[in-house]
Design a protein around this motif. Structure first.
Motif, PDB file in Angstrom:
ATOM      1  N   ILE A  76       0.843  -1.210   0.000  1.00  0.00           N
ATOM      2  CA  ILE A  76       0.000   0.000   0.000  1.00  0.00           C
ATOM      3  C   ILE A  76       0.878   1.259   0.000  1.00  0.00           C
ATOM      4  N   GLY A  77       1.894   1.238   0.835  1.00  0.00           N
ATOM      5  CA  GLY A  77       2.791   2.386   0.895  1.00  0.00           C
ATOM      6  C   GLY A  77       3.570   2.598  -0.389  1.00  0.00           C
ATOM      7  N   VAL A  78       4.050   1.503  -0.989  1.00  0.00           N
ATOM      8  CA  VAL A  78       4.831   1.603  -2.224  1.00  0.00           C
ATOM      9  C   VAL A  78       3.961   2.100  -3.379  1.00  0.00           C
ATOM     10  N   ILE A 153       0.912   8.387   4.855  1.00  0.00           N
ATOM     11  CA  ILE A 153       0.453   7.010   4.623  1.00  0.00           C
ATOM     12  C   ILE A 153       1.568   6.023   4.951  1.00  0.00           C
ATOM     13  N   ASN A 154       2.767   6.314   4.493  1.00  0.00           N
ATOM     14  CA  ASN A 154       3.879   5.384   4.708  1.00  0.00           C
ATOM     15  C   ASN A 154       4.359   5.394   6.157  1.00  0.00           C
ATOM     16  N   PHE A 155       4.246   6.517   6.835  1.00  0.00           N
ATOM     17  CA  PHE A 155       4.578   6.522   8.262  1.00  0.00           C
ATOM     18  C   PHE A 155       3.597   5.646   9.044  1.00  0.00           C
ATOM     19  N   VAL A 156       2.321   5.702   8.664  1.00  0.00           N
ATOM     20  CA  VAL A 156       1.318   4.858   9.316  1.00  0.00           C
ATOM     21  C   VAL A 156       1.594   3.384   9.006  1.00  0.00           C
ATOM     22  N   ASN A 166       8.647   0.953   4.121  1.00  0.00           N
ATOM     23  CA  ASN A 166       7.709   2.050   4.312  1.00  0.00           C
ATOM     24  C   ASN A 166       8.418   3.297   4.830  1.00  0.00           C
ATOM     25  N   LEU A 167       9.404   3.111   5.682  1.00  0.00           N
ATOM     26  CA  LEU A 167      10.179   4.257   6.162  1.00  0.00           C
ATOM     27  C   LEU A 167      10.901   4.934   5.013  1.00  0.00           C
ATOM     28  N   LEU A 168      11.488   4.127   4.132  1.00  0.00           N
ATOM     29  CA  LEU A 168      12.179   4.682   2.970  1.00  0.00           C
ATOM     30  C   LEU A 168      11.212   5.429   2.060  1.00  0.00           C
ATOM     31  N   CYS A 169      10.037   4.845   1.834  1.00  0.00           N
ATOM     32  CA  CYS A 169       9.024   5.509   0.995  1.00  0.00           C
ATOM     33  C   CYS A 169       8.588   6.831   1.603  1.00  0.00           C
ATOM     34  N   ALA A 170       8.434   6.864   2.921  1.00  0.00           N
ATOM     35  CA  ALA A 170       8.044   8.094   3.600  1.00  0.00           C
ATOM     36  C   ALA A 170       9.111   9.168   3.443  1.00  0.00           C
ATOM     37  N   LEU A 171      10.373   8.784   3.560  1.00  0.00           N
ATOM     38  CA  LEU A 171      11.459   9.745   3.418  1.00  0.00           C
ATOM     39  C   LEU A 171      11.563  10.272   1.989  1.00  0.00           C
ATOM     40  N   VAL A 172      11.314   9.392   1.015  1.00  0.00           N
ATOM     41  CA  VAL A 172      11.328   9.821  -0.388  1.00  0.00           C
ATOM     42  C   VAL A 172      10.208  10.827  -0.643  1.00  0.00           C
TER      43      VAL A 172
END
Length: 197
Positions: A76-78, A153-156, A166-172
């Motif tokens: 979902i995050g990706v 969304i990715n932090f959640v 998900n952490l990487l996606c959030a940072l991006v």
């Protein structure tokens, strides 16, 4: 004796050329530096909100990943990152394209292209130029809001899965918000590009 009204100083004449001039200065006194400062404040607020939320979710989350298959949450995050990145750059680009067309169509825009692209940062801008900057600001806010939502969304998802993906996606996504940070030089480049296109 009735003197010529047009010769009376400091009096606004509704039929004067200035009041009908589409290049009239923005009565709000908006400046290039003012638009840039507003965008900087918004960018700072969106970024810090995401950072604090991510830090809180990371601290209150468990040390161990939850049991069971968490692949769906990671995906979902990706997917949110990929899809929203396209939206965050495509929609603002469409808005800016329409604004550039409107700017070039303004009376005297071609003749004023050089002066408008190098407009002094602390002087009130002509109305067409101010309207272009307003649309540019709106487009930037849309893009940043979409990327901020993606980061949240990715932090959640990270909170639920403890997944580094998900952490990487959030940072991006957060980097995408910061990448849209407005500066006066960037705004001048965008104005020049709009007038030359």
């Amino acid at each position: 004796m009735n003197p010529d009204p047009s010769s009376t100083p400091n009096v606004h004449h509704p039929n004067s050329a200035t009041s009908m001039d589409p290049q009239a200065i923005d009565s709000g006194g908006t400046t290039l530096s003012g638009w840039a400062f507003q965008g900087m404040v918004v960018t700072f607020g969106l970024t810090m909100g995401c950072v604090f939320m991510g830090a809180i979710l990371w601290m209150i989350g468990g040390d161990e990943p939850p049991q069971g298959n968490q692949t769906i949450f990671v995906l979902i995050g990706v997917v949110a990152l990929v899809a929203n990145t396209v939206v965050a750059f495509l929609v603002p680009a469409m808005q800016r394209s329409a604004a550039a067309t409107k700017l070039r169509a303004a009376e005297g825009a071609v003749a004023s292209a050089r002066s408008w692209s190098q407009w002094p940062e602390r002087e009130p801008m002509p109305m067409p130029l101010s309207q272009f900057c307003q649309t540019d600001q709106t487009a930037r806010l849309i893009g940043q809001s979409v990327m901020e939502g993606t980061a949240i969304i990715n932090f959640v998802m990270m909170f639920l899965t403890r997944s580094p993906v998900n952490l990487l996606c959030a940072l991006v996504a957060l980097l995408g918000v910061v990448a849209m940070f407005p500066t006066i030089s960037r705004m001048r480049i965008r104005i020049a590009s709009a007038l030359e296109a």
